[in-house]
Write a protein that holds these residues in place. Structure first.
Motif, PDB file in Angstrom:
ATOM      1  N   VAL A 239      18.546  -2.083   3.227  1.00 59.06           N
ATOM      2  CA  VAL A 239      18.647  -3.357   3.949  1.00 59.06           C
ATOM      3  C   VAL A 239      18.034  -4.477   3.110  1.00 59.06           C
ATOM      4  O   VAL A 239      18.612  -5.563   2.971  1.00 59.06           O
ATOM      5  N   ILE A 240      16.879  -4.206   2.523  1.00 59.86           N
ATOM      6  CA  ILE A 240      16.226  -5.219   1.681  1.00 59.86           C
ATOM      7  C   ILE A 240      17.095  -5.549   0.475  1.00 59.86           C
ATOM      8  O   ILE A 240      17.318  -6.722   0.139  1.00 59.86           O
ATOM      9  N   ASP A 241      17.601  -4.521  -0.191  1.00 64.88           N
ATOM     10  CA  ASP A 241      18.413  -4.753  -1.394  1.00 64.88           C
ATOM     11  C   ASP A 241      19.688  -5.533  -1.087  1.00 64.88           C
ATOM     12  O   ASP A 241      20.082  -6.431  -1.842  1.00 64.88           O
ATOM     13  N   LYS A 242      20.343  -5.191   0.024  1.00 64.82           N
ATOM     14  CA  LYS A 242      21.638  -5.789   0.315  1.00 64.82           C
ATOM     15  C   LYS A 242      21.524  -7.197   0.886  1.00 64.82           C
ATOM     16  O   LYS A 242      22.337  -8.076   0.541  1.00 64.82           O
ATOM     17  N   TYR A 243      20.523  -7.419   1.726  1.00 56.60           N
ATOM     18  CA  TYR A 243      20.499  -8.672   2.480  1.00 56.60           C
ATOM     19  C   TYR A 243      19.406  -9.655   2.066  1.00 56.60           C
ATOM     20  O   TYR A 243      19.530 -10.859   2.339  1.00 56.60           O
ATOM     21  N   LEU A 244      18.319  -9.187   1.461  1.00 51.49           N
ATOM     22  CA  LEU A 244      17.185 -10.074   1.204  1.00 51.49           C
ATOM     23  C   LEU A 244      16.967 -10.378  -0.269  1.00 51.49           C
ATOM     24  O   LEU A 244      16.041 -11.124  -0.609  1.00 51.49           O
ATOM     25  N   ILE A 245      17.770  -9.795  -1.160  1.00 56.67           N
ATOM     26  CA  ILE A 245      17.642 -10.077  -2.594  1.00 56.67           C
ATOM     27  C   ILE A 245      19.005 -10.507  -3.126  1.00 56.67           C
ATOM     28  O   ILE A 245      20.017  -9.864  -2.858  1.00 56.67           O
ATOM     29  N   LYS A 246      19.032 -11.603  -3.855  1.00 53.48           N
ATOM     30  CA  LYS A 246      20.273 -12.091  -4.457  1.00 53.48           C
ATOM     31  C   LYS A 246      19.982 -12.516  -5.892  1.00 53.48           C
ATOM     32  O   LYS A 246      19.078 -13.316  -6.139  1.00 53.48           O
ATOM     33  N   ASP A 247      20.748 -11.967  -6.814  1.00 50.32           N
ATOM     34  CA  ASP A 247      20.572 -12.262  -8.240  1.00 50.32           C
ATOM     35  C   ASP A 247      19.137 -12.003  -8.682  1.00 50.32           C
ATOM     36  O   ASP A 247      18.554 -12.740  -9.491  1.00 50.32           O
TER      37      ASP A 247
END
Length: 547
Positions: A233-241
Motif C-alpha cells: 500500500v505504501i509503495d503503490k499509493y504513497l511514493i511517487k518517483d
C-alpha cells in the motif's frame, strides 16, 4: 446453541454480539458470551466466570493477534476446552504456526475450518451471522442455508465524511500548501464501523492545520482476502518517483508492521522496512483495550498488553511513540465502540503537525537543542554516559550539522574545547560560585515574568505540586535575582547545555515519583519551546531525569 468468543491481543471479543442479537430476533436460539483476554487476565473472578461459560458451550471462537502468550491464562482456558470436549476454533491472523498448533481442538472437517477462516477474516456482521448459522446447523441440527462469505474491501481510503474512497484519488486530492498526513488503521475497524478513534485524530489534525485522510489495510498480504499488505500500500499509493506523497504518517495499528514470522520457528525477521523506504516520520498512536476512565485512573497508565502491542512491538519499526487516542467504551445497550480521548487526540495531532512541518522547513531555519546530563549535579560528572564519550560525540555532531547547513557561530574543534566552553559558563553545579560570578557567566537567563505566565498555564495540581516541593517561584535551586539560570550556551540556531537538575542530590529525591522537579526545570523546557523555539531536543548520554 451457545458460543464463547475470545479475543487475544486485541479487543474484538464482542464482535459476534450484534449478529447473535439479530438472529435471536429472527427466532433462533443462540447465545454468545464474549470477552477480551486482557480483562480475563486482569480479573481472576471474571476469568472464572468465563471458564464456567466455556464448560457449557458448544464452541469457543478464539481470535489471536500476535500469540496466545498475550493471554496469560490461556493454558487454563485450553485445559477447560479439552476437559469438557468443547470444539475450539482458534485463528491467528499473523502467525500460521499458532493456528496450526491448536488445529486439533477443532472437531469439524478441514473444509469447515477453511470456511470459518474465510468468514472470520472477511469480518463484518454479515459474515459473523453466517458463522453462527454454521454453528446452529453443526451443533443444534438447525436446517438453515449458510451463505458464502461476503468479501469486504481489503484496503481503501477513509474520511469521516466519505467512508470509502479510492486511495489514489484521496491522496491526489490532498493539498500541497499544508502538511499532508495519512492515518493508518486496521481494516477490521472499518468493516465493523468502529472508527471513532480514527475520526478523532483526523479531526484534531485538521483543526491543527494539516490535511489528513485515513487508510485502512491489513499488515500482511493475503491473496485470498485481496489484501496487499501495508508495505505494498505504501509503495503503490504513497511514493511517487522515489519521493513520499505525504509528510507524516500516524500509525494506529498495533504490533510490528515490518517483522515477519519465520516458518517453523519462534523468531521474526524484517524482510521489508517499508517505513524507511517511505522516509517520513511515523507517529505511533494507540487504541486502548478498555475504557479511557480506567487508563486515566491507573497510576501505570497503559496495561501490560497495551504496552506490548502498541508500544514495544511498534518500536521495532522505529515508530515515534505518543499516546492513546481512543478508549473502548461500553454503552447502555451493551454495544462497544471506540470514543476519542479529545485532549490526547490534540496532543498527538500537535506532535504530528510539528514533525510534518519540520520536514518542510529549510535546514538553516531549523533550531535544535542538544542536552547532556550531569547526575549528580557536579562538574566532574558533566556529560555522563555508559560507554559513550558524549562530549566528543556532541562535537562531532555539531560539525556534521554545520556541514549540512545548520547555522552556528561557533563549532568546537573537539570534545575538550566543548567541555571547556561549557564549564566556563553556567552548569548545574553553581554551589562554589559567588553571585557576582554567576551573573557574569549566565549568558542566558529566564525572566521571572515569563515564567509566571507559563506557570499560570499549568493545571492546578501541577502548580500545587511545584509549590509544595519548592515554595513560591523562583525557589532556591538555580536562580539569581529572581530569574532562572539556563545551563548552557547558544551558538546560532543550536543550544548546547545540560538537562536541569532534578532538584536535590540524594538518590531518593531523584527517583521520588511524588516530588515535583523545581521551578527551574519547568522554566527551562518552556524556555526551550517558547523563547529559543527549538524544533528538536536531543538528549545524549545517561542518566536523564525524564527516565
Amino acid at each position: 446453541m451457545k458460543a464463547v468468543c475470545i479475543s487475544v491481543g486485541a479487543n474484538h471479543g464482542h464482535e459476534m454480539d450484534a449478529a447473535a442479537k439479530a438472529l435471536r430476533e429472527e427466532g433462533y436460539d443462540v447465545r454468545v458470551v464474549g470477552a477480551d483476554s486482557c480483562d480475563m487476565d486482569g480479573d481472576v473472578l471474571f476469568n472464572e466466570r468465563m471458564l464456567d461459560e466455556v464448560r457449557t458451550s458448544d464452541i469457543a471462537f478464539v481470535r489471536v493477534h500476535g500469540d496466545v502468550t498475550f493471554f496469560k491464562r490461556f493454558p487454563a482456558f485450553d485445559r477447560t476446552v479439552e476437559k469438557h470436549g468443547v470444539c475450539m476454533f482458534l485463528l491467528c491472523d499473523s502467525e500460521p504456526r499458532v493456528t496450526e498448533e491448536h488445529r486439533s481442538r477443532f472437531t469439524g472437517s478441514d473444509e469447515d475450518f477453511l470456511l470459518l477462516s474465510r468468514y472470520v477474516m472477511s469480518g463484518g456482521d454479515v459474515n459473523q451471522r453466517s458463522v453462527l448459522l454454521w454453528a446452529l446447523k453443526r451443533f443444534d441440527g438447525v436446517d438453515v442455508e449458510i451463505p458464502e462469505p461476503v468479501m469486504q474491501p481489503a484496503q481503501g481510503a477513509y474520511t469521516p465524511e466519505n467512508r470509502l474512497m479510492d486511495i489514489d484519488e484521496a491522496v491526489a486530492s490532498m493539498r500541497t500548501d499544508r502538511p499532508r498526513v495519512c492515518v493508518f488503521f486496521n481494516q477490521r475497524f472499518w468493516v465493523v464501523g468502529n472508527c471513532g478513534g480514527v475520526d478523532g485524530i483526523i479531526g484534531a489534525l485538521r483543526e491543527r492545520g494539516a490535511d489528513a485522510i485515513g487508510i485502512f489495510t491489513m499488515t500482511f498480504p493475503d491473496e485470498a482476502m485481496g489484501t496487499m499488505g501495508i508495505g505494498a500500500v505504501i509503495d503503490k499509493y504513497l511514493i511517487k518517483d522515489g519521493k513520499p506523497l505525504v509528510d507524516c504518517v500516524v500509525m494506529t495499528m498495533a504490533f510490528s508492521q515490518t517483522l515477519r514470522p519465520k516458518a517453523d520457528s519462534f523468531e521474526q525477521s524484517c524482510d521489508d522496512d517499508m517505513f524507511s523506504r517511505l522516509g517520513v516520520p511515523v507517529i505511533q498512536a494507540m487504541h486502548l483495550y478498555g475504557p479511557a476512565r480506567k487508563w486515566r485512573e491507573s497510576v501505570y497508565g497503559l496495561t501490560g498488553s497495551e504496552i506490548a502491542g502498541a508500544v514495544v512491538n511498534p518500536e521495532y519499526d522505529g515508530q515515534l511513540i505518543t499516546a492513546p487516542i481512543a478508549g473502548y467504551e461500553v454503552f447502555e445497550d451493551g454495544s462497544r465502540r471506540y470514543v476519542p480521548i479529545e485532549d490526547r487526540c490534540r496532543m498527538v495531532a500537535d506532535a504530528t503537525y510539528m514533525w510534518a512541518e519540520l520536514r518542510r522547513k529549510p535546514v538553516p531555519e531549523k533550531k535544535a537543542a542538544i542536552l547532556l546530563y550531569m547526575y549528580p549535579p557536579r562538574n566532574d560528572l558533566a556529560g555522563g554516559a555508559s560507554g559513550l564519550d558524549t562530549l566528543e560525540s556532541v562535537a562531532d555532531l555539531m560539525k556534521a550539522m554545520k556541514a549540512r547547513g545548520y547555522r552556528m557561530d561557533w563549532v568546537p574543534r573537539d570534545g575538550r574545547e566543548l567541555a571547556d566552553r561549557l564549564l566556563d559558563g553556567i552548569t548545574n553545579d553553581t554551589s562554589w560560585l559567588s553571585d557576582a560570578e554567576i551573573r557574569r557567566r549566565a549568558t542566558e537567563r529566564i525572566a521571572a515574568r515569563d515564567y509566571e505566565g507559563w506557570l499560570a498555564e499549568a493545571s492546578g495540581p501541577v502548580r500545587e505540586a511545584l509549590e509544595k516541593g519548592w515554595g513560591v517561584p523562583p525557589g532556591e535551586p538555580h536562580s539569581i535575582d529572581g530569574d532562572f539560570l539556563v545551563p548552557g550556551l547558544v551558538t546560532g540556531t543550536v543550544f548546547v547545555g545540560f538537562q536541569p537538575d532534578r532538584g536535590k542530590c540524594d538518590a531518593s529525591a531523584y527517583h521520588d515519583p511524588e516530588l515535583a522537579p523545581p521551578h527551574q526545570y519547568l522554566a527551562f523546557y518552556r524556555w526551550l519551546k517558547r523563547t529559543f523555539k527549538a524544533d528538536a531536543v536531543v538528549h545524549i548520554g545517561t542518566h536523564g531525569t525524564q527516565e
